[in-house]
Design an enzyme around this catalytic site. Structure first.
Site, short mmCIF file in Angstrom:
data_model
loop_
_atom_site.label_atom_id
_atom_site.label_comp_id
_atom_site.label_asym_id
_atom_site.label_seq_id
_atom_site.Cartn_x
_atom_site.Cartn_y
_atom_site.Cartn_z
N ASP A 93 76.00 39.72 -57.54
CA ASP A 93 75.17 38.75 -58.25
C ASP A 93 75.58 37.35 -57.85
O ASP A 93 76.78 37.05 -57.72
CB ASP A 93 75.29 38.92 -59.76
N MET B 96 75.54 27.77 -53.24
CA MET B 96 75.92 28.89 -54.08
C MET B 96 77.13 28.43 -54.90
O MET B 96 78.14 28.01 -54.33
CB MET B 96 76.26 30.11 -53.23
N HIS C 87 74.55 35.58 -67.15
CA HIS C 87 74.49 34.60 -66.05
C HIS C 87 75.87 34.18 -65.58
O HIS C 87 76.00 33.22 -64.81
CB HIS C 87 73.63 33.40 -66.40
N ASP D 234 77.21 39.87 -64.61
CA ASP D 234 75.90 40.38 -64.23
C ASP D 234 75.98 41.38 -63.08
O ASP D 234 75.16 42.30 -62.99
CB ASP D 234 74.97 39.22 -63.88
#
Length: 231
Positions: free
Chosen positions: A10, A23, A169, A174
């Site tokens: 994730d 990211m 999140h 996740d």
């Protein structure tokens, strides 16, 4: 034929695409192992990797960053160098997979694969998952449930395939939730087999809490308990 180890991944990011945006974190966990036609579960909390990364550009979308709950100034000061983090991530994948082929699993795959593949190539020169060893959990459900991809959302899945964990999140949380979803789907016989086993009466609808959605077979809609999760 080599066995495969499925790595649930994730990603949290501060924009829609890698390069112009960054990211900010990613989590990975071993979901299971595929040997021939046999799938074996792995405790998704037992083998994990998590990193928060230093941004690679000045551009970011505030709403996207807010989803992760991470602070940009803290990431700029304390986030891991992307090259170091991706090198460590690739080494972790090789270690946990051993002689198996690594397979990246995500929901939806298109988003997480895009970020991970770009970062691996940009900062290490290659991906431990090659250019195509991946599985889309969304498509896996659509195929087994015999529904259009647009209907393959977590809120419309039957209870027995969904993870009971919350979608927070946090990338590692996740990834673990997603690993359980993959495990359940790999072991789920699918809607067509359930209908064959139960006959016409066995096609009765599953209950869901929340809004009903159309069913391609004309069966009543499934209900989903709890808060809806995004695709």
């Amino acid at each position: 034929m080599k066995a495969e180890t499925y790595i649930s991944v994730d990603v949290e990011a501060d924009g829609p695409i890698p390069g112009p945006y960054s990211m900010v974190s990613f989590g990975m966990t071993v979901a299971g192992r595929m040997t021939g036609r046999r799938f074996e579960r792995t405790d998704p909390e037992s083998l994990t990797f998590y990193a928060e990364l230093r941004p690679i550009s000045d551009d970011y979308v505030g709403e996207a960053l807010a989803v992760s709950g991470l602070d940009r100034e803290t990431l700029l000061r304390e986030g891991r160098d992307p090259a170091e983090a991706m090198t460590a991530a690739a080494a972790w994948v090789r270690e946990v997979c051993g002689d198996d082929l690594p397979v990246l699993a995500a929901f939806p795959l298109s988003y997480d694969w895009m970020w991970m593949y770009w970062y691996f190539l940009r900062f290490t020169g290659q991906s431990p998952f090659g250019h195509s060893r991946c599985i889309d959990i969304k498509t896996l459900y659509a195929a087994k449930a015999v529904v259009p991809v647009a209907w393959a959302t977590k809120r419309q899945m039957p209870r027995e395939v969904r993870s009971l964990r919350p979608h927070t999140h946090n990338a590692l949380d996740d990834a673990i939730e997603q690993a359980e979803l993959l495990q359940n789907l790999m072991e789920w016989p699918g809607a067509a087999r359930e209908r064959d086993a139960g006959g016409a009466d066995g096609a009765a609808s599953r209950e869901v809490s929340g809004a009903a959605s159309p069913d391609p077979s004309g069966a009543a809609s499934r209900e989903v308990s709890g808060a809806a999760s995004p695709d």
